[in-house]
Design an enzyme around this catalytic site. Sequence first.
Site: not given
Ligand code: OAD
Length: 261
Positions: A71, A74, A110, A127, A196, A238
Amino acid sequence: MHQPLYPFSDTLVRRLREAERVAVLTGAGISAESGVPTFRDPDGLWQKFRPEELANVEAFLDNPTLVQGWYAHRRAVVEDVAPNDGHRALAALERWVVGRGGEFLLATQNVDGLHRRAGSESLVELHGTITRSHCIDCHAPAHESALEAGPLTCENCGGLVRPDVVWFGEALPEEAIGRATEAAAMADVYLSVGTSSVVYPAAGLPQIARQSGAYVAEVNPEPSDIAWRLHEQVRGRAGDILPEIVGALGAAMPRPDEPLP
Ligand code: OAD
């Protein structure tokens, strides 16, 4: 050949113009263009460590120095980067909706604080945030600075210090998920950006919105796990797409150097 003006539909723009309530969900993808690694992309944070190794309380108790160090790394990344056009466009969208007398809520998965730094006000951090920490024993807020040799402990009671984030196996803050769920259920338009959609309950929010009658669009270069359940998939980054949506509405985009409201 006729090229459409935008990579999204006229319906999305029309529904946004007509909307009284707009809600948005974001994930790590919106911060990717700021230089914050996502979790599951090829160069993502989970490629080096599995979530079960680091993002849960057992991992923390087994090896607090390793988890605190992850952390701290990060936090250093986040302190070093700035919000991008995607974050700014969502702040602009909020001002546009609220300025017309509508309601707006941004729910983010995020923990990087970039939405707030970009000027979003109606915001829930589902989160938590890595910018704050607390003691696991007495719950006093704690300051996590640069990592020391051993595990960081509480000044009051000597308990271990952890970031104010939600780990796997932990419940989301009740107020945050409650507000986000209500906004999804009430929304006329719902945008799911840069996630995702594999982690619940957040991934359920666009689906609640759709079931409750909202027009639901996803902004992502790749289809998410639930893309096929939504009305529209807007393929792209985005930081490119969201300013275009804001532009199509005729709303003003804040400049990067614009002072926060
Ligand atoms: P992920 O890493 O699972 O997914 C990231 C998403 O962003 C993917 O679908 C990519 O295709 C997309 N992506 C990449 N670049 C992009 C861009 N420039 N513009 C738009 N989209 C883009 O991340 P999260 O879905 O946020 O939780 O993951 C969900 C949770 O899983 C997080 O909050 C974290 C993790 O475990 C905890 O820590 C509780």
